[in-house]
Design an enzyme around this catalytic site. Structure first.
Site, PDB file in Angstrom:
ATOM      1  N   THR A  49       0.865  -1.183   0.000  1.00 58.41           N
ATOM      2  CA  THR A  49       0.000   0.000   0.000  1.00 58.41           C
ATOM      3  C   THR A  49       0.901   1.232   0.000  1.00 58.41           C
ATOM      4  OG1 THR A  49      -0.106   0.497   2.364  1.00 58.41           O
ATOM      5  CG2 THR A  49      -1.493  -1.304   1.597  1.00 58.41           C
ATOM      6  N   CYS A  50       0.278   2.424   0.011  1.00 61.90           N
ATOM      7  CA  CYS A  50       1.118   3.627   0.007  1.00 61.90           C
ATOM      8  C   CYS A  50       1.904   3.762   1.320  1.00 61.90           C
ATOM      9  CB  CYS A  50       0.275   4.856  -0.229  1.00 61.90           C
ATOM     10  SG  CYS A  50      -0.896   5.132   1.085  1.00 61.90           S
ATOM     11  N   GLY A 189      -6.242  12.157 -11.588  1.00 62.29           N
ATOM     12  CA  GLY A 189      -6.679  10.795 -11.248  1.00 62.29           C
ATOM     13  C   GLY A 189      -8.164  10.804 -10.931  1.00 62.29           C
TER      14      GLY A 189
HETATM   15  N1  LIG Z   1      -6.188   3.206  -1.911  1.00 66.34           N
HETATM   16  C1  LIG Z   1      -5.634   3.768  -0.836  1.00 66.34           C
HETATM   17  O1  LIG Z   1      -6.011   3.547   0.307  1.00 66.34           O
HETATM   18  C2  LIG Z   1      -4.536   4.763  -0.986  1.00 66.34           C
HETATM   19  C3  LIG Z   1      -4.167   5.530   0.097  1.00 66.34           C
HETATM   20  C4  LIG Z   1      -3.190   6.475  -0.060  1.00 66.34           C
HETATM   21  C5  LIG Z   1      -2.571   6.646  -1.273  1.00 66.34           C
HETATM   22  N2  LIG Z   1      -2.921   5.860  -2.300  1.00 66.34           N
HETATM   23  C6  LIG Z   1      -2.216   6.060  -3.550  1.00 66.34           C
HETATM   24  O2  LIG Z   1      -3.072   6.821  -4.402  1.00 66.34           O
HETATM   25  C7  LIG Z   1      -2.859   6.445  -5.754  1.00 66.34           C
HETATM   26  C8  LIG Z   1      -4.197   6.081  -6.373  1.00 66.34           C
HETATM   27  O3  LIG Z   1      -4.788   5.050  -5.613  1.00 66.34           O
HETATM   28  P1  LIG Z   1      -6.314   4.627  -5.837  1.00 66.34           P
HETATM   29  O4  LIG Z   1      -6.607   3.632  -4.779  1.00 66.34           O
HETATM   30  O5  LIG Z   1      -7.163   5.833  -5.962  1.00 66.34           O
HETATM   31  O6  LIG Z   1      -6.199   3.877  -7.252  1.00 66.34           O
HETATM   32  P2  LIG Z   1      -7.333   3.472  -8.289  1.00 66.34           P
HETATM   33  O7  LIG Z   1      -8.691   3.570  -7.675  1.00 66.34           O
HETATM   34  O8  LIG Z   1      -6.917   2.171  -8.856  1.00 66.34           O
HETATM   35  O9  LIG Z   1      -7.235   4.599  -9.444  1.00 66.34           O
HETATM   36  C9  LIG Z   1      -6.064   4.690 -10.180  1.00 66.34           C
HETATM   37  C10 LIG Z   1      -6.067   6.004 -10.963  1.00 66.34           C
HETATM   38  O10 LIG Z   1      -4.771   6.164 -11.539  1.00 66.34           O
HETATM   39  C11 LIG Z   1      -4.902   6.372 -12.936  1.00 66.34           C
HETATM   40  N3  LIG Z   1      -3.718   5.810 -13.596  1.00 66.34           N
HETATM   41  C12 LIG Z   1      -3.236   4.554 -13.498  1.00 66.34           C
HETATM   42  N4  LIG Z   1      -2.097   4.433 -14.199  1.00 66.34           N
HETATM   43  C13 LIG Z   1      -1.857   5.646 -14.760  1.00 66.34           C
HETATM   44  C14 LIG Z   1      -0.816   6.159 -15.598  1.00 66.34           C
HETATM   45  N5  LIG Z   1       0.199   5.386 -15.974  1.00 66.34           N
HETATM   46  N6  LIG Z   1      -0.872   7.459 -15.959  1.00 66.34           N
HETATM   47  C15 LIG Z   1      -1.888   8.243 -15.559  1.00 66.34           C
HETATM   48  N7  LIG Z   1      -2.916   7.820 -14.778  1.00 66.34           N
HETATM   49  C16 LIG Z   1      -2.886   6.532 -14.380  1.00 66.34           C
HETATM   50  C17 LIG Z   1      -6.190   5.665 -13.324  1.00 66.34           C
HETATM   51  O11 LIG Z   1      -6.645   6.178 -14.531  1.00 66.34           O
HETATM   52  P3  LIG Z   1      -7.681   5.366 -15.468  1.00 66.34           P
HETATM   53  O12 LIG Z   1      -9.041   5.662 -14.904  1.00 66.34           O
HETATM   54  O13 LIG Z   1      -7.467   5.923 -16.814  1.00 66.34           O
HETATM   55  O14 LIG Z   1      -7.300   3.920 -15.345  1.00 66.34           O
HETATM   56  C18 LIG Z   1      -7.059   6.037 -12.116  1.00 66.34           C
HETATM   57  O15 LIG Z   1      -7.550   7.347 -12.249  1.00 66.34           O
HETATM   58  C19 LIG Z   1      -1.846   5.287  -5.715  1.00 66.34           C
HETATM   59  O16 LIG Z   1      -0.553   5.788  -5.942  1.00 66.34           O
HETATM   60  C20 LIG Z   1      -1.921   4.784  -4.297  1.00 66.34           C
HETATM   61  O17 LIG Z   1      -0.714   4.218  -3.843  1.00 66.34           O
HETATM   62  C21 LIG Z   1      -3.902   4.947  -2.209  1.00 66.34           C
END
Ligand SMILES: NC(=O)c1ccc[n+]([C@@H]2O[C@H](COP(=O)([O-])OP(=O)(O)OC[C@H]3O[C@@H](n4cnc5c(N)ncnc54)[C@H](OP(=O)(O)O)[C@@H]3O)[C@@H](O)[C@H]2O)c1
Length: 428
Positions: A49-50, A189
């Protein structure tokens, strides 16, 4: 056999190191395959995870198993073991079990009690099973940890806050920008974290929100969840022009390389135009070289520590409230774990009885001769099986339910001596 966890988290490693060890979902299958191919590791699960990368293993020899995981991490991150080691933590059996319970409950998170970690633990469990890393022991451990996570959220006050990394990022932005209503806000995003960002930004008064996303479909879907006209959406190709018209930019994509860096910002920003960047992605979406620009202030997940440190006392109280509950879950796992010790003795005794039964049945049937029909043979076979099962049932139940470790061990030894069992250890 023993359980161990090797990993690193926001407590032991800065985001620059954590991002090198992030294992995205598409790489999980090959990472698990590599881990279980090592000679001492029999089960493996990856929680990425992050905030953390943690590898849970079941190993024949703990020390060797840990060495194999460390070797895997060094190879994956391309960091020498000597520089990686200072960021790693390692926990064995009881401590590893309690650690996963705490993680699942959100007690080890940067933002205490955040809800996302429980679904990430569930996903680790699902992928571990799918890719044959999780077998008997880790399956039970993860199920118990998921139960613990759910209980902490329903039975204590932790679940009431609806906190997340996104809410902390919005809080930090409010501290820095003061009046969010006056700011032009852009989010890069449209995934889960972006949805939470929008939600918290709107609740804090932000009214001019733009979303940039790679696929427009997902951006449209996100915009539909909020009041009409509250969000404008743009394709990623317009990133630089949209940023040039923004005061605050949040980045939360799963891209594995930075999307924004100094060179790109220099082209579009007037040298005096201030810009604040809040990057909650790991790996980071914003290159650290943007800090070289005097008009740009950039923050990443580690900077959220300043926000969460403020409610230190409430964190301590919540953790105390949950601790007793987690201890119950650890103890329930421990009872199950100890009961595994009896598996080898029980199966050995069963095999011995079954061999005797088959031999004696064969002798009896050959004495009875050919006039004895198939139907009669089946009845006699069922009779012998019934007798063996009935005789074994009571001692097996007693052995399994014996909670006292010493008494159980002594019962097993007695059984092994009396029946001359050659027990090969399976689990402990
Ligand atoms: N989930 C958590 O609890 C959490 C907590 C803190 C931080 N984070 C961090 O936040 C980030 C997003 O997490 P999430 O859970 O929101 O992910 P998610 O729901 O899977 O969404 C991923 C997003 O990233 C975009 N994306 C993926 N690959 C890309 C690329 N190569 N270039 C540009 N855009 C891209 C996707 O676009 P498309 O719609 O076009 O696929 C989508 O908008 C990650 O880095 C994660 O580590 C997550």
């Amino acid at each position: 056999m023993n359980i161990a966890v090797v990993g690193l988290s926001h407590k032991t490693a800065p985001v620059e190191v954590r991002e090198k060890l992030s294992i995205p979902e598409p790489l999980t299958e090959s990472a698990i395959a590599q881990l279980v191919s090592y000679p001492h590791i029999t089960e493996a699960a990856i929680l990425s995870t992050c905030n953390r990368l943690e590898i849970y293993i079941v190993a024949h020899e703990t020390e060797q198993g840990i060495r194999e995981v460390t070797h895997f991490l060094a190879e994956y991150s391309k960091l020498p073991i000597s520089s990686l080691r200072q960021h790693l933590f390692m926990l064995l059996h009881q401590d590893a079990v309690m650690h996963l319970m705490r993680v699942s409950a959100g007690l080890d998170s940067l933002v205490l009690g955040e809800g996302q970690i429980l679904s990430q633990v569930k996903n680790t469990h699902k992928l571990g099973q799918q890719y044959n890393g999780i077998k008997t022991i880790l399956n039970k451990l993860f199920k118990q940890a998921i139960t613990a996570g759910k209980r902490v959220r329903t039975e204590t006050s932790i679940g009431t806050g609806a906190v997340s990394i996104s809410s902390a990022a919005v809080e930090l932005a409010q501290m820095k920008a003061q009046n969010l209503a006056a700011c032009r806000v852009t989010i890069l995003g449209a995934g889960k974290m972006s949805r939470l960002l929008v939600q918290h930004l709107i609740s804090k008064g932000a009214a001019r929100i733009r979303i940039l996303n790679r696929s427009m479909g997902r951006a449209e879907e996100l915009a539909r969840q909020f009041p009409e006209n509250s969000i404008q959406i743009h394709p990623l190709s317009e990133i630089m022009s949209v940023i040039s018209e923004s005061d605050l930019v949040f980045t939360s994509t799963s891209a594995t390389e930075p999307i924004i860096d100094r060179a790109k910002l220099e082209i579009i920003l007037e040298p005096t135009k201030p810009l604040m960047l809040f990057d909650i992605s790991v790996p980071r979406n914003v290159h650290s070289d943007v800090n070289e620009l005097s008009n740009v202030q950039a923050f990443n997940v580690d900077d959220l520590k300043a926000v969460v440190a403020q409610n230190h006392e409430s964190r301590r109280k919540m953790a105390q409230e949950a601790q007793a509950l987690l201890e119950e879950e650890v103890s329930s796992f421990d009872i199950w774990w100890r009961s595994l010790e009896t598996v080898s003795t029980i199966s050995c005794l069963r095999n011995k009885m079954e061999t005797i039964r088959e031999q004696e049945l064969e002798k009896a049937l050959s004495r009875l001769g050919s006039e004895f029909g198939d139907k009669h043979q089946e009845v006699i076979e069922a009779l012998t099986k019934g007798i063996v099962n009935k005789i074994l049932h009571e001692p097996m139940v007693q052995l399994r339910s014996q909670q006292d470790l010493e008494t159980r061990r002594s019962c097993m030894e007695t059984l092994q001596t009396l029946f001359n069992l050659d027990v090969e250890e399976q689990y402990s």
